[in-house]
Design an enzyme around this catalytic site. Structure first.
Site, PDB file in Angstrom:
ATOM      1  N   LYS A   1      27.963  50.723  52.392  1.00  0.00           N
ATOM      2  CA  LYS A   1      26.895  50.746  51.384  1.00  0.00           C
ATOM      3  C   LYS A   1      25.732  51.532  51.941  1.00  0.00           C
ATOM      4  CE  LYS A   1      26.193  48.851  47.301  1.00  0.00           C
ATOM      5  NZ  LYS A   1      27.260  48.395  46.400  1.00  0.00           N
TER       6      LYS A   1
HETATM    7  N1  GLU Z   1      28.517  50.707  43.677  1.00  0.00           N
HETATM    8  C1  GLU Z   1      29.722  50.222  43.103  1.00  0.00           C
HETATM    9  C2  GLU Z   1      30.076  48.862  43.661  1.00  0.00           C
HETATM   10  O1  GLU Z   1      29.230  48.134  44.122  1.00  0.00           O
HETATM   11  C3  GLU Z   1      30.855  51.243  43.204  1.00  0.00           C
HETATM   12  C4  GLU Z   1      31.232  51.623  44.596  1.00  0.00           C
HETATM   13  C5  GLU Z   1      32.225  52.792  44.662  1.00  0.00           C
HETATM   14  O2  GLU Z   1      32.698  53.215  43.620  1.00  0.00           O
HETATM   15  O3  GLU Z   1      32.477  53.255  45.769  1.00  0.00           O
HETATM   16  O4  GLU Z   1      31.190  48.447  43.613  1.00  0.00           O
END
Ligand code: GLU
Length: 431
Positions: A120
């Protein structure tokens, strides 16, 4: 009675410092690890994040002044494959929060069987006060600062809170310019279709959440179209959930955004709410509804509650007053462990975030596969593959919940941890 006896009283709970978001993620992990008797060595490996990068970087603003921003990129695990996870822009972003979100990404990818670990990123900024030019400068510089981690086979970002396909396009271009200039589409997902984005990605998190709700309703014998729904958060995810549920006949009686909520017990006309939001930048004061606060919204008399905003919204304080019988966590981390226990005791079903919002990363995976092959799938193909994964994952989680007599969150974690632990075990320890 012996008047001299001293009674030792535990200090009241409110004297303890509130657990951080990462403490919460680790507590959830340990609860599931206890259920499967995970050994201490594996616990030590999986309860920490593999890499944590903090960056402070200058950005030149439109008025010629320079502001310094703080950003992070954290990889929790790279055992199953490259790390995957979104990037958020929000004034409250902290390293602790990004670590928790990275760990949840690992479990999320494992729950739906994707060949990724979790990551993240975030920048501590209020993007709503930046011009497009400032946003682009910030994005390009942040990408440069974390570029030693990024790559189509190492770490692949995606949109999250307050980021979108345009921000992904800038990330793609910045990374590509560092590597000779030819576009490297597989380095990021959630990008515009023109640059190799996938059909269906924009709606994927919301659509996946609806597939999860549909499967839960089939399993627990709930007639979905007759349910009254409340959605907290009217961004990309919340508005998609509201729209799809409205289109299949559910009464969406309450929705909210960061400014506040609106409520109409007879049901809101979601297409009109969307049009209103586009015009006014908020849903507050929508004519055919009464305004409510975000706190009141969560406690409205409804059947299905979809938290689609930020973390720690359902707590031990409001959990006793939640009226919904089914909660589908479209947001990451909306329910605290104390609230989880209260909801479980009250018989309220919680579709946990690491399952309920996994549609986004699932279609990100499809997008990555298409980008690596320079080949694109139709939206029907994307949606039906997504639906199959959401149904199969639900059945596996449900089976684990029955087997271990635990809530769905713990069941999902059990399955995820088993999978990631297996990768870690089979790969072994280097050197
Ligand atoms: N931000 C989204 C999540 O929390 C998508 C993450 C992604 O597609 O890599 O799942």
């Amino acid at each position: 009675m012996d008047g001299g006896t001293k009674v030792l009283v535990d200090s009241p709970a409110h004297d303890q410092p509130a657990p951080s978001l990462y403490d919460i993620a680790v507590e959830q992990f340990n609860t599931a690890a206890d259920v499967i008797g995970l050994d201490d060595d594996m616990r030590r490996i999986l309860s920490v994040c593999k890499r944590e990068l903090a960056v402070n970087f200058p950005v030149e603003m439109d008025d010629g002044t320079v502001q310094v921003f703080t950003g992070y990129r954290v990889q929790h695990s790279i055992a199953p494959g490259p790390s995957k996870g979104g990037i958020r822009y929000h004034p409250d972003v902290t390293l602790d929060e990004v670590k928790a979100l990275a760990m949840w990404m690992t479990w999320k990818c494992a729950v739906v069987g994707l060949p990724y670990g979790g990551a993240k990123g975030g920048v501590r900024v209020n993007p709503k006060v930046l011009s497009q030019n400032e946003l682009q400068n910030l994005t390009r510089r942040y990408t440069t600062e974390i570029s030693m981690l990024l790559g189509p086979h190492s770490d692949i970002p995606a949109p999250d809170v307050n980021t979108n396909p345009q921000v992904m396009a800038w990330i793609l271009d910045t990374y590509s310019m560092h590597h000779g200039g030819v576009a490297v589409p597989a380095v990021v997902t959630g990008k515009p279709l023109l640059l190799g984005g996938s059909a269906g990605r924009l709606e994927a998190t919301g659509r996946g959440c609806v597939f999860a709700i549909e499967q839960a309703c089939r399993t627990y014998d709930i007639d979905l179209p007759s349910q009254r729904v409340v959605v907290q958060g009217f961004g990309n995810v919340g508005s998609t959930v509201a729209q799809i549920l409205h289109s299949i006949g559910c009464r969406v009686i309450g929705v909210s955004d960061s400014h506040g909520g609106i409520y109409n017990p007879n049901g809101l006309d979601i297409p009109s709410v969307l049009a209103y939001k586009r015009q006014m930048q908020t849903i507050v004061d929508f004519p055919e509804a009464e305004n409510v606060t975000n706190e009141e919204l969560l406690e409205l008399d409804c059947d299905i509650l979809v938290p689609a905003a930020l973390e720690e919204q359902i707590t031990e304080e409001n959990a006793p007053r939640i009226k919904a019988r089914l909660i589908a966590e479209a947001a990451n981390g909306p329910t605290t462990p104390d609230a989880d226990r209260i909801l479980y005791d009250r018989g309220i079903i919680v579709l946990p975030d690491i399952y309920a919002n996994a549609g986004g990363v699932t279609v990100s995976y499809f997008e990555w596969v298409q980008a690596l092959q320079s080949f694109s799938w139709t939206e029907d193909e994307v949606n039906s593959r997504l639906q199959r994964i959401m149904i199969e994952s639900f059945m596996a989680i449900h089976e684990a919940a029955e087997q271990y007599h635990v809530p769905l969150r713990t069941a999902a974690l059990v399955r995820a941890i088993q999978r990631v632990a297996e990768f870690t075990r089979v790969r072994g320890i280097y050197p």
